[in-house]
Design a protein around this motif. Structure first.
Motif, mmCIF file in Angstrom:
data_model
loop_
_atom_site.group_PDB
_atom_site.id
_atom_site.type_symbol
_atom_site.label_atom_id
_atom_site.label_comp_id
_atom_site.label_asym_id
_atom_site.label_seq_id
_atom_site.Cartn_x
_atom_site.Cartn_y
_atom_site.Cartn_z
ATOM 1 N N ASN A 69 0.815 -1.216 0.000
ATOM 2 C CA ASN A 69 0.000 0.000 0.000
ATOM 3 C C ASN A 69 0.847 1.263 0.000
ATOM 4 O O ASN A 69 0.539 2.220 -0.712
ATOM 5 C CB ASN A 69 -0.946 0.015 1.205
ATOM 6 N N VAL A 70 1.907 1.274 0.777
ATOM 7 C CA VAL A 70 2.789 2.441 0.814
ATOM 8 C C VAL A 70 3.483 2.621 -0.533
ATOM 9 O O VAL A 70 3.594 3.742 -1.039
ATOM 10 C CB VAL A 70 3.816 2.318 1.966
ATOM 11 N N GLN A 71 3.924 1.533 -1.128
ATOM 12 C CA GLN A 71 4.578 1.608 -2.429
ATOM 13 C C GLN A 71 3.610 2.126 -3.493
ATOM 14 O O GLN A 71 3.967 2.988 -4.308
ATOM 15 C CB GLN A 71 5.113 0.243 -2.832
ATOM 16 N N SER A 72 2.397 1.630 -3.496
ATOM 17 C CA SER A 72 1.390 2.076 -4.456
ATOM 18 C C SER A 72 1.076 3.558 -4.272
ATOM 19 O O SER A 72 0.994 4.311 -5.246
ATOM 20 C CB SER A 72 0.127 1.234 -4.285
ATOM 21 N N TYR A 73 0.922 3.984 -3.028
ATOM 22 C CA TYR A 73 0.617 5.391 -2.766
ATOM 23 C C TYR A 73 1.786 6.290 -3.151
ATOM 24 O O TYR A 73 1.577 7.370 -3.708
ATOM 25 C CB TYR A 73 0.244 5.574 -1.296
ATOM 26 N N THR A 74 3.000 5.842 -2.878
ATOM 27 C CA THR A 74 4.179 6.630 -3.252
ATOM 28 C C THR A 74 4.281 6.758 -4.761
ATOM 29 O O THR A 74 4.592 7.844 -5.280
ATOM 30 C CB THR A 74 5.454 5.978 -2.683
ATOM 31 N N LYS A 75 3.999 5.681 -5.475
ATOM 32 C CA LYS A 75 4.015 5.744 -6.941
ATOM 33 C C LYS A 75 2.966 6.731 -7.443
ATOM 34 O O LYS A 75 3.235 7.515 -8.361
ATOM 35 C CB LYS A 75 3.772 4.364 -7.541
ATOM 36 N N ASP A 76 1.784 6.710 -6.849
ATOM 37 C CA ASP A 76 0.740 7.664 -7.230
ATOM 38 C C ASP A 76 1.180 9.105 -6.973
ATOM 39 O O ASP A 76 0.916 9.999 -7.786
ATOM 40 C CB ASP A 76 -0.560 7.377 -6.482
ATOM 41 N N LEU A 77 1.859 9.330 -5.853
ATOM 42 C CA LEU A 77 2.346 10.678 -5.559
ATOM 43 C C LEU A 77 3.396 11.124 -6.566
ATOM 44 O O LEU A 77 3.396 12.280 -7.008
ATOM 45 C CB LEU A 77 2.919 10.745 -4.140
ATOM 46 N N TRP A 78 4.306 10.230 -6.933
ATOM 47 C CA TRP A 78 5.317 10.587 -7.929
ATOM 48 C C TRP A 78 4.672 10.879 -9.279
ATOM 49 O O TRP A 78 5.102 11.782 -10.004
ATOM 50 C CB TRP A 78 6.367 9.488 -8.068
ATOM 51 N N ASP A 79 3.635 10.123 -9.625
ATOM 52 C CA ASP A 79 2.914 10.400 -10.864
ATOM 53 C C ASP A 79 2.256 11.777 -10.816
ATOM 54 O O ASP A 79 2.247 12.505 -11.817
ATOM 55 C CB ASP A 79 1.863 9.322 -11.137
ATOM 56 N N LEU A 80 1.714 12.150 -9.661
ATOM 57 C CA LEU A 80 1.120 13.474 -9.522
ATOM 58 C C LEU A 80 2.176 14.572 -9.618
ATOM 59 O O LEU A 80 1.919 15.635 -10.188
ATOM 60 C CB LEU A 80 0.368 13.587 -8.196
ATOM 61 N N ILE A 81 3.365 14.317 -9.087
ATOM 62 C CA ILE A 81 4.452 15.295 -9.202
ATOM 63 C C ILE A 81 4.803 15.515 -10.667
ATOM 64 O O ILE A 81 5.004 16.645 -11.116
ATOM 65 C CB ILE A 81 5.685 14.839 -8.393
ATOM 66 N N LEU A 82 4.840 14.422 -11.428
ATOM 67 C CA LEU A 82 5.139 14.553 -12.857
ATOM 68 C C LEU A 82 4.038 15.326 -13.586
ATOM 69 O O LEU A 82 4.317 16.145 -14.468
ATOM 70 C CB LEU A 82 5.320 13.173 -13.480
ATOM 71 N N ILE A 83 2.781 15.071 -13.215
ATOM 72 C CA ILE A 83 1.666 15.774 -13.857
ATOM 73 C C ILE A 83 1.711 17.261 -13.508
ATOM 74 O O ILE A 83 1.561 18.118 -14.383
ATOM 75 C CB ILE A 83 0.323 15.154 -13.435
ATOM 76 N N PHE A 84 1.915 17.579 -12.243
ATOM 77 C CA PHE A 84 1.975 18.982 -11.830
ATOM 78 C C PHE A 84 3.195 19.689 -12.389
ATOM 79 O O PHE A 84 3.187 20.891 -12.644
ATOM 80 C CB PHE A 84 1.941 19.123 -10.317
ATOM 81 N N GLY A 85 4.284 18.933 -12.606
ATOM 82 C CA GLY A 85 5.505 19.534 -13.156
ATOM 83 C C GLY A 85 5.363 19.935 -14.610
ATOM 84 O O GLY A 85 6.019 20.854 -15.080
ATOM 85 N N LYS A 86 4.499 19.254 -15.338
ATOM 86 C CA LYS A 86 4.304 19.559 -16.752
ATOM 87 C C LYS A 86 3.415 20.782 -16.951
ATOM 88 O O LYS A 86 3.415 21.375 -18.009
ATOM 89 C CB LYS A 86 3.684 18.355 -17.481
ATOM 90 N N GLN A 87 2.660 21.141 -15.932
ATOM 91 C CA GLN A 87 1.731 22.263 -16.085
ATOM 92 C C GLN A 87 2.422 23.595 -15.984
ATOM 93 O O GLN A 87 3.342 23.895 -15.441
ATOM 94 C CB GLN A 87 0.625 22.195 -15.032
#
Length: 87
Positions: A69-87
């Motif tokens: 669960n922690v690994q999955s949530y961390t991956k989701d957070l990193w994906d959000l960082i990438l999405i926010f970084g592109k904006q």
């Protein structure tokens, strides 16, 4: 997802991961309290030691689930960082 959604998901993950250990601790405490009431033994270590051992064993048993669960949530957070970084 905005910052408030991230905070809300973080609190949900914390509750989901912490609640099973808390419930195990409460059940063990209830069983020990009933045992103490029946036998009239009032020793502080009688409540602490079994609870510590059994909750630790439960956490060790559930560690793969917690890690997943922690690994999955961390991956989701990193994906959000990438999405926010592109904006």
């Amino acid at each position: 997802m905005d910052l408030l959604g991230i905070a809300e998901n973080t609190v949900k993950i914390i509750l989901i991961l912490g609640l099973p250990s808390l419930l195990v601790s409460m059940v063990i405490g209830l069983i020990i309290s009933i045992f103490q009431a029946v036998t009239q033994v009032s020793d502080a270590s009688l409540t602490f030691v079994p609870k510590m051992i059994l909750v630790s064993a439960f956490i060790l048993i559930s560690l793969p689930w917690i890690g997943e669960n922690v690994q999955s949530y961390t991956k989701d957070l990193w994906d959000l960082i990438l999405i926010f970084g592109k904006q």
